[in-house]
Scaffold this active site. Sequence first.
Site, PDB file in Angstrom:
ATOM      1  N   ARG A 114       0.837  -1.196   0.000  1.00 17.23           N
ATOM      2  CA  ARG A 114       0.000   0.000   0.000  1.00 17.23           C
ATOM      3  C   ARG A 114       0.876   1.252   0.000  1.00 17.23           C
ATOM      4  O   ARG A 114       1.964   1.269   0.593  1.00 17.23           O
ATOM      5  CB  ARG A 114      -0.869  -0.029   1.256  1.00 17.23           C
ATOM      6  N   THR A 401      -8.974   0.504  -9.762  1.00 16.31           N
ATOM      7  CA  THR A 401      -8.610  -0.733  -9.067  1.00 16.31           C
ATOM      8  C   THR A 401      -8.734  -1.917 -10.026  1.00 16.31           C
ATOM      9  O   THR A 401      -9.545  -1.914 -10.952  1.00 16.31           O
ATOM     10  CB  THR A 401      -9.439  -0.949  -7.790  1.00 16.31           C
ATOM     11  N   GLU A 421      -6.300   4.292  -7.060  1.00 14.20           N
ATOM     12  CA  GLU A 421      -7.432   4.933  -6.382  1.00 14.20           C
ATOM     13  C   GLU A 421      -8.434   5.493  -7.370  1.00 14.20           C
ATOM     14  O   GLU A 421      -9.101   4.731  -8.033  1.00 14.20           O
ATOM     15  CB  GLU A 421      -6.961   6.004  -5.384  1.00 14.20           C
ATOM     16  N   ASP A 441      -7.656   8.481   0.272  1.00 14.28           N
ATOM     17  CA  ASP A 441      -8.294   7.405   1.022  1.00 14.28           C
ATOM     18  C   ASP A 441      -8.166   7.622   2.525  1.00 14.28           C
ATOM     19  O   ASP A 441      -8.747   6.884   3.315  1.00 14.28           O
ATOM     20  CB  ASP A 441      -7.691   6.054   0.640  1.00 14.28           C
ATOM     21  N   SER A 466     -10.411  -0.549   0.950  1.00 12.70           N
ATOM     22  CA  SER A 466     -11.476  -1.552   0.919  1.00 12.70           C
ATOM     23  C   SER A 466     -11.067  -2.783   0.115  1.00 12.70           C
ATOM     24  O   SER A 466     -11.864  -3.717   0.005  1.00 12.70           O
ATOM     25  CB  SER A 466     -12.746  -0.957   0.297  1.00 12.70           C
ATOM     26  N   GLY A 486     -13.937  -1.941  -7.298  1.00 13.96           N
ATOM     27  CA  GLY A 486     -15.272  -1.451  -7.014  1.00 13.96           C
ATOM     28  C   GLY A 486     -15.372  -0.508  -5.838  1.00 13.96           C
ATOM     29  O   GLY A 486     -16.438  -0.374  -5.241  1.00 13.96           O
ATOM     30  N   GLY A 487     -14.260   0.153  -5.465  1.00 15.25           N
ATOM     31  CA  GLY A 487     -14.327   1.087  -4.358  1.00 15.25           C
ATOM     32  C   GLY A 487     -14.755   0.382  -3.076  1.00 15.25           C
ATOM     33  O   GLY A 487     -14.436  -0.784  -2.845  1.00 15.25           O
TER      34      GLY A 487
END
Length: 580
Positions: A114, A401, A421, A441, A466, A486-487
């Site tokens: 990340r 994503t 993002e 985020d 997420s 898909g957020g």
Amino acid sequence: MTNRPIPARLLAGFCLFWFAAVAPAQQAGRDNPEEGTGTTRQQAIFARDFMVVAAHPLAAQAGYNVLHKGGSAIDAAVAVQAMLTLVEPQSSGIGGGAFILHHDGSKLISYDGRETAPAAASPALFLGRNGKPDPWIKAVVGGRSVGVPGVLKALSLAHQRYGKLPWSALFDDTIRASEEGFRVSPRFAALVAAEFNPGLKQLAPAKDYFYPGGKPVKAGELLKNPELAATLRLIARQGVDAFYMGPLAEAMVAAVKNSKIAPGTLALADLAGYRVKERPAVCAPYRGYSVCSMAPPSSGGIAVLQQLKLLEPFELAFDGRPALSTLHLITQASRLAYADRDRYIADSDFVEVPVAGLMDAGYIADRRRLISRSKDMGKAQPGQLQNLARADGEVYELPSTSHVSIVDRHGNALSMTSSIEMAYGSTVMTRGFLLNNQLTDFALSPTRDGKPVANRVEPGKRPRSSMAPVMVLRDGRPTLILGSPGGSNIINYVTQTLLGVIDWKLDIQQAIAMPKISNRNGKTALEKSTYMEDYRARLEAMGHTIQVRDLNSGMHAIQRVEGGWLGGADHRREGKAMGR
């Protein structure tokens, strides 16, 4: 989670994309004679030896080529991610981050790649002069939102341990496609034309690449990216350090600091100092399986597992379609999981995340008692575990994503979700690739009601995500490998696909194709142009506030079956499963 209204221009762009690229596929599913099961004409792909499922046919082909040469799952993931940087730039790329689950035949490990906040970032990063947070869409564009990319470092570390082919050989397909060009797909063209991200037409060189001559690229055009070819050739030859130090690092820092919109604080020391985190996966038993996913800073793993444990005692009736009672129970479990997610999940290196408490059987039982079988509970409150403020979380579900699932002939399995993002990230582009906007985020405001927000900006911190790459084990062996873009809806897409395979005995392609329902502790969303719309009136009678909309998952998954593997790709996007 504060529901931020989607700006009108963004919404208009999304509608354009929907009708150009998604609605035809959904309508095809609606006309399918097998509509009652939620399946489509798309069939699962069977393979005996190896399988790769990725978000674009060229990316799947690049992974297949590596596996065919005897490469490992990690080798193939490097090749896939390189190609996605070229052909799916709105979703992921080497300028972003990733979560990777890897099983080597005996043990499961996760790699946290990340992005991190630069050392000069402060909790007030997104606050305006009035002390209030800037609008999310304003915060997205430009250098301020760029975090230190982590995907290449994570892939490199995993490759050192599990690679079979030389690192230098894993970029050949993308280098060639970048130099010779690739044909722009209808989806690629529709996304550019939809103008999701206002920065794409404002910041060079992105605007020159995606809008040559001021016009959006067209489907079928040959698009070349020689700068990306040069970047990947350097990384292939010199290794991952060529990205984090030297000319490439200097180019990224310059692009961020000199951005014409919202210059950022990224520094050479941030890049050189980036470290991948190896974290134990979070796992929980469910109906005889062990379901494993990513630990914090991902909220996806805990939220998926909470939903499954909340639902486990219930009979989830399914007869070709989920029963009304089943859909209601799914939304209630989701409300409870999202309420906890929004309060407690953040980077566990900075905030004490009560993982054990959130997964405790007694705590889950107490939360389950809040579920009524006949009435929507309304806004769920988080359980009482710590004195933290509820955070404003990401609510947009845009075409960013990407997920890849891979198994190789050596007994390795990989589930990787990667992202930049927002669609097209920060739109800051350098050396042929886009840089992420993952810092948005974080909670844009560091406090709420006088309490610190767990997911506030801090130097070196990783923003909450997420993303929920999942591996399901039985007798210690991977039996399902899956994940989705898909957020913040990712959590619900993954949960429902798991229910489809484990509870309702669908094959992986049928489970992926099922129409979606989603509640993120607000309205209940039903996937438009599918049989989910038929439940609207009955759910409203139970107190649900209904929204009928697209739910554009991009699930890519692999299922162990007798004699080999089944691969499934989501018909809502342009992914492909390939194997032998």
